[in-house]
Design an enzyme around this catalytic site. Sequence first.
Site, PDB file in Angstrom:
ATOM      1  N   GLN A  51      14.488  40.059 -15.755  1.00  0.00           N
ATOM      2  CA  GLN A  51      14.780  38.603 -15.698  1.00  0.00           C
ATOM      3  C   GLN A  51      16.297  38.451 -14.852  1.00  0.00           C
ATOM      4  OE1 GLN A  51      14.084  38.121 -20.188  1.00  0.00           O
ATOM      5  NE2 GLN A  51      14.150  36.109 -19.301  1.00  0.00           N
ATOM      6  N   CYS A  90      12.321  31.233 -23.365  1.00  0.00           N
ATOM      7  CA  CYS A  90      12.377  32.120 -22.606  1.00  0.00           C
ATOM      8  C   CYS A  90      13.393  31.845 -21.713  1.00  0.00           C
ATOM      9  CB  CYS A  90      11.210  32.653 -21.907  1.00  0.00           C
ATOM     10  SG  CYS A  90      11.640  34.115 -20.774  1.00  0.00           S
ATOM     11  N   LEU A  91      14.612  32.579 -21.225  1.00  0.00           N
ATOM     12  CA  LEU A  91      15.611  32.020 -20.409  1.00  0.00           C
ATOM     13  C   LEU A  91      14.973  32.018 -19.168  1.00  0.00           C
ATOM     14  CD1 LEU A  91      18.499  34.139 -21.460  1.00  0.00           C
ATOM     15  CD2 LEU A  91      18.343  31.795 -22.130  1.00  0.00           C
ATOM     16  N   HIS A 132       8.432  39.795 -27.308  1.00  0.00           N
ATOM     17  CA  HIS A 132       8.727  38.909 -26.246  1.00  0.00           C
ATOM     18  C   HIS A 132       9.146  39.847 -24.950  1.00  0.00           C
ATOM     19  CE1 HIS A 132      10.370  34.837 -24.341  1.00  0.00           C
ATOM     20  NE2 HIS A 132      10.719  36.056 -23.765  1.00  0.00           N
ATOM     21  N   GLU A 133      10.469  40.486 -25.377  1.00  0.00           N
ATOM     22  CA  GLU A 133      10.979  41.384 -24.430  1.00  0.00           C
ATOM     23  C   GLU A 133      10.032  42.294 -23.837  1.00  0.00           C
ATOM     24  OE1 GLU A 133      13.270  39.827 -23.145  1.00  0.00           O
ATOM     25  OE2 GLU A 133      13.876  38.361 -24.808  1.00  0.00           O
ATOM     26  N   HIS A 136       7.791  41.241 -21.218  1.00  0.00           N
ATOM     27  CA  HIS A 136       8.311  41.162 -19.952  1.00  0.00           C
ATOM     28  C   HIS A 136       8.327  42.287 -18.876  1.00  0.00           C
ATOM     29  CE1 HIS A 136      10.484  37.459 -19.571  1.00  0.00           C
ATOM     30  NE2 HIS A 136      11.157  37.304 -20.639  1.00  0.00           N
TER      31      HIS A 136
HETATM   32 NI    NI Z   1      11.911  35.895 -21.881  1.00  0.00          NI
END
Ligand code: NI
Length: 154
Positions: A51, A90-91, A132-133, A136
């Site tokens: 990210q 999510c950022l 979630h992470e 990614h």
């Molecule tokens: Ni995220």
Amino acid sequence: MAIRNIRTNDDPILRKNSRKVEEIDRRTQILIDDMFDTMYDAGGVGLAAVQVGILKQVIVIDTDQPGERLVLINPEIIATEGENNTPEGCLSIPGKAGYVTRPDKVTVRAMDRDGNVYEKTGTGLLAKAFCHEIDHLSGVLYIDKVNKWINDEE
Ligand code: NI
């Protein structure tokens, strides 16, 4: 320490696979510190290196439980239990949120920032953050798994 630029939306890097970390060096330590700064600045509870544009299997998580400031290097999920359908965001996808079904209890195995292998079990929000992470790291975003959007944009 520095706040890094968060990649968002259609940035193609978000769909790429992250590589395993072979050596935890000074650059890795700086990356981890910057990721915590960036995550806290943005008000998130988890952040994966991809990210901020780095394709390495590094994750930071802080769901605001006492003493929690987790670093996960080369993480894997080794056990799951139960199911929860709760809101997620999510950022990298600003301004949206939606319901995603995740296991209620998740155990991960990872290295900490010193290279020590550890296992940790999380429930609820922490279990969700683990899933979630870790998604990614293989280019999977929660928007792929939403079963109901909260904002009516979709
Ligand atoms: Ni995220």
